[in-house]
Design a protein around this motif. Structure first.
Motif, short mmCIF file in Angstrom:
data_model
loop_
_atom_site.label_atom_id
_atom_site.label_comp_id
_atom_site.label_asym_id
_atom_site.label_seq_id
_atom_site.Cartn_x
_atom_site.Cartn_y
_atom_site.Cartn_z
N VAL A 111 0.43 -1.31 -0.43
CA VAL A 111 0.37 0.08 0.23
C VAL A 111 0.71 0.78 0.24
O VAL A 111 1.93 1.66 0.87
CB VAL A 111 -1.03 0.27 1.33
N PHE A 112 0.70 2.09 -1.05
CA PHE A 112 1.48 3.52 -1.05
C PHE A 112 0.82 4.48 -0.69
O PHE A 112 -0.54 4.95 -1.66
CB PHE A 112 1.86 3.32 -3.11
N LEU A 113 0.90 5.31 -0.16
CA LEU A 113 0.64 6.34 0.77
C LEU A 113 1.01 7.78 0.30
O LEU A 113 2.16 8.19 1.14
CB LEU A 113 -0.03 6.26 2.41
N HIS A 114 0.71 9.04 -0.15
CA HIS A 114 0.89 10.32 -0.11
C HIS A 114 1.48 10.86 0.59
O HIS A 114 0.56 10.60 1.63
CB HIS A 114 0.45 10.93 -1.80
N GLY A 115 1.58 11.97 -0.23
CA GLY A 115 1.91 13.14 0.94
C GLY A 115 1.13 14.26 1.11
O GLY A 115 -0.08 14.09 0.37
N ALA A 116 1.76 14.87 1.32
CA ALA A 116 0.02 16.84 1.50
C ALA A 116 0.02 16.78 0.18
O ALA A 116 0.86 16.79 -0.40
CB ALA A 116 1.19 18.05 3.05
N PHE A 119 6.29 -2.34 -9.00
CA PHE A 119 6.22 -3.90 -8.11
C PHE A 119 4.91 -4.48 -8.77
O PHE A 119 5.20 -5.67 -8.46
CB PHE A 119 5.35 -3.18 -6.94
N ALA A 120 3.87 -3.88 -9.71
CA ALA A 120 2.36 -4.71 -9.59
C ALA A 120 3.17 -5.70 -10.70
O ALA A 120 3.02 -6.85 -11.34
CB ALA A 120 1.61 -3.75 -10.31
N HIS A 121 3.75 -5.40 -12.01
CA HIS A 121 4.21 -6.51 -12.74
C HIS A 121 5.78 -7.59 -12.39
O HIS A 121 6.25 -7.70 -13.39
CB HIS A 121 5.17 -5.28 -13.78
N ARG A 122 6.13 -7.17 -11.27
CA ARG A 122 7.26 -8.46 -10.45
C ARG A 122 6.07 -8.71 -9.19
O ARG A 122 6.63 -9.23 -8.20
CB ARG A 122 8.36 -7.14 -10.29
N GLY A 123 5.28 -8.99 -9.74
CA GLY A 123 4.84 -10.64 -8.58
C GLY A 123 3.86 -9.76 -7.57
O GLY A 123 3.42 -10.64 -6.79
N PHE A 124 3.44 -8.78 -7.30
CA PHE A 124 2.99 -8.30 -6.06
C PHE A 124 1.60 -7.20 -6.45
O PHE A 124 1.16 -6.58 -7.36
CB PHE A 124 3.87 -6.49 -5.39
N ALA A 125 0.68 -7.33 -4.81
CA ALA A 125 -1.04 -6.78 -5.36
C ALA A 125 -0.75 -5.30 -5.24
O ALA A 125 0.02 -4.93 -3.94
CB ALA A 125 -1.90 -7.58 -4.75
N VAL A 126 -1.22 -4.48 -5.70
CA VAL A 126 -0.63 -3.24 -5.98
C VAL A 126 -1.71 -1.92 -5.12
O VAL A 126 -2.70 -2.07 -6.15
CB VAL A 126 0.23 -1.97 -6.35
N LEU A 127 -1.69 -1.13 -4.28
CA LEU A 127 -2.56 0.12 -3.97
C LEU A 127 -2.32 1.27 -3.79
O LEU A 127 -1.63 1.17 -2.56
CB LEU A 127 -3.46 -0.54 -2.81
N ALA A 128 -2.15 1.96 -4.79
CA ALA A 128 -1.36 3.27 -4.39
C ALA A 128 -3.15 3.71 -4.66
O ALA A 128 -3.66 3.92 -5.54
CB ALA A 128 -0.68 3.78 -5.88
N LEU A 129 -3.07 4.77 -3.04
CA LEU A 129 -4.09 5.33 -2.68
C LEU A 129 -4.06 7.07 -2.98
O LEU A 129 -3.46 7.56 -2.45
CB LEU A 129 -4.42 5.15 -1.21
N HIS A 136 -0.87 16.09 -2.42
CA HIS A 136 -0.54 14.91 -3.31
C HIS A 136 -1.71 14.36 -3.57
O HIS A 136 -2.73 14.65 -2.79
CB HIS A 136 1.05 14.70 -3.03
N ASP A 137 -1.16 13.14 -5.14
CA ASP A 137 -2.69 12.08 -4.63
C ASP A 137 -1.69 11.09 -5.18
O ASP A 137 -0.14 10.30 -5.36
CB ASP A 137 -3.13 12.56 -6.28
#
Length: 267
Positions: A27-32, A46-56, A34-35
Motif C-alpha cells: 500500500v502506497f500512501l502519498h503526502g500533503a 511492483f505490480a509487474h513483479r508479482g505484487f498486489a499494489v494499492l496506491a491510494l 498530492h495523490d
C-alpha cells in the motif's frame, strides 16, 4: 480500482494489473496535497513483479471522495479499512512525508497485518514552521511555491530528467494546485500540514512494531532533513538508505528509490 470505504468512494491505482489479494500486498500512501500519481512508476514496477499494489488517493485528494481526514490516527484507521475493502490480509506500508506518518499509524494499529514498513522523507516530530502555516492560511498558492522550492534539491533538474518533456517543479506545483481545487471551499493545503504538525504519536507507534522497517532519506532534503528522521529510524531499528536528492524522492531519484524498495520488499 474503486473501493468503498466508510460509504465513500476511494480510488486505488493498481499499477496496470488487476488487484489479486492472494499476492503480497503493498500500500502506497502519498503526502500533503498530492495523490496516487506520485507513486505511478513504483506502483507499476511492483505490480509487474508479482505484487498486489494499492496506491491510494486520500479522502478529498485526487479521485477519492471527501471529506478530508482530521488526524493521522484517523487516516491510519482509514488505510486499514481500505485494506479490508480490497480483501487483503496484510500489507507492506509505504508512505511519503505525511503519508509516512499514516503508514506508521496504520502499521501500529494492526501490527499483525504489517509485513514491512517503509518510510520515505519522514520525520518525528514532523514539525511545520509557523511561517509556512501562516502563509498557507492566508496565501495557499504562495505557500505551495515555498514547499515546491524546498522539496527539490536544486532550482532546476537537468534537462528532460527523469524523462523527455519532464519538468519536476512545474509538475509538482500543478499537482498541488489541482488537488487544492478539488476540494472547493476548504484549504486542504493548510489542513494537511496541520495534520503533520499536530501528530505526536510517532515514537509510541514505532514501539508497537516488530516487522522489518526501512527509512529512505534524501541527503539534500530541506523539508524533512535526515537528522529529523533519525529518532524514528532508531526506534524502529530500521534499515536506512540515503539517496542523493531532496524531499521529492520519487521524482528526483526514481531509480534509486525503486532499487532501495526492491531490496527491502522481499516477502
Amino acid at each position: 480500482m474503486e473501493l468503498t470505504v466508510q460509504n465513500r468512494r476511494v480510488y486505488a491505482y493498481t499499477g496496470g494489473k488487476t488487484f489479486d489479494a492472494a499476492l503480497p500486498c503493498i500500500v502506497f500512501l502519498h503526502g500533503a496535497l498530492h495523490d496516487h500519481s506520485v507513486f505511478t512508476l513504483l506502483a507499476r514496477s511492483f505490480a509487474h513483479r508479482g505484487f498486489a499494489v494499492l496506491a491510494l488517493d486520500l479522502p478529498a485528494h485526487g479521485r477519492s471522495e471527501g471529506p478530508p481526514l482530521v488526524s493521522i490516527a484517523e487516516a491510519g484507521a482509514w488505510a486499514l479499512a481500505c485494506l479490508d475493502a480490497a480483501g487483503a490480509s496484510k500489507a507492506a506500508w509505504v508512505g511519503h512525508s505525511m503519508g509516512s506518518l499514516i503508514a506508521l499509524e496504520a502499521a501500529a494499529q494492526a501490527p499483525e497485518r504489517a509485513w514491512h514498513l517503509a518510510l520515505l522523507g519522514t520525520a518525528a516530530p514532523m514539525a511545520v514552521s509557523d511561517a509556512l502555516l501562516q502563509t498557507a492560511a492566508s496565501e495557499p498558492v504562495a505557500a505551495m511555491r515555498m514547499v515546491n522550492t524546498f522539496s527539490h534539491s536544486g532550482i532546476a533538474a537537468k534537462p528532460a530528467y527523469p524523462g523527455p518533456g519532464a519538468w519536476l517543479h512545474g509538475a509538482n506545483q500543478a499537482l498541488m494546485e489541482r488537488t487544492q481545487a478539488g476540494w472547493p471551499g476548504s484549504n486542504l493545503f493548510l489542513q494537511d500540514f496541520q495534520l503533520c504538525n499536530g501528530y505526536t504519536g510517532a515514537l509510541e507507534a514505532a514501539a508497537k512494531l516488530s516487522c522489518p522497517s526501512t527509512v529512505v532519506m534524501g541527503s539534500l532534503d530541506q523539508m524533512t532533513p535526515p537528522r529529523a528522521a533519525k529518532p524514528l529510524a532508531e526506534a524502529l531499528k530500521a534499515r536506512t538508505v540515503s539517496l542523493p536528492c531532496g524531499h521529492a524522492l520519487m521524482q528526483e531519484d526514481p531509480e534509486g528509490l525503486r532499487e532501495a524498495l526492491a531490496a527491502a520488499l522481499r516477502p
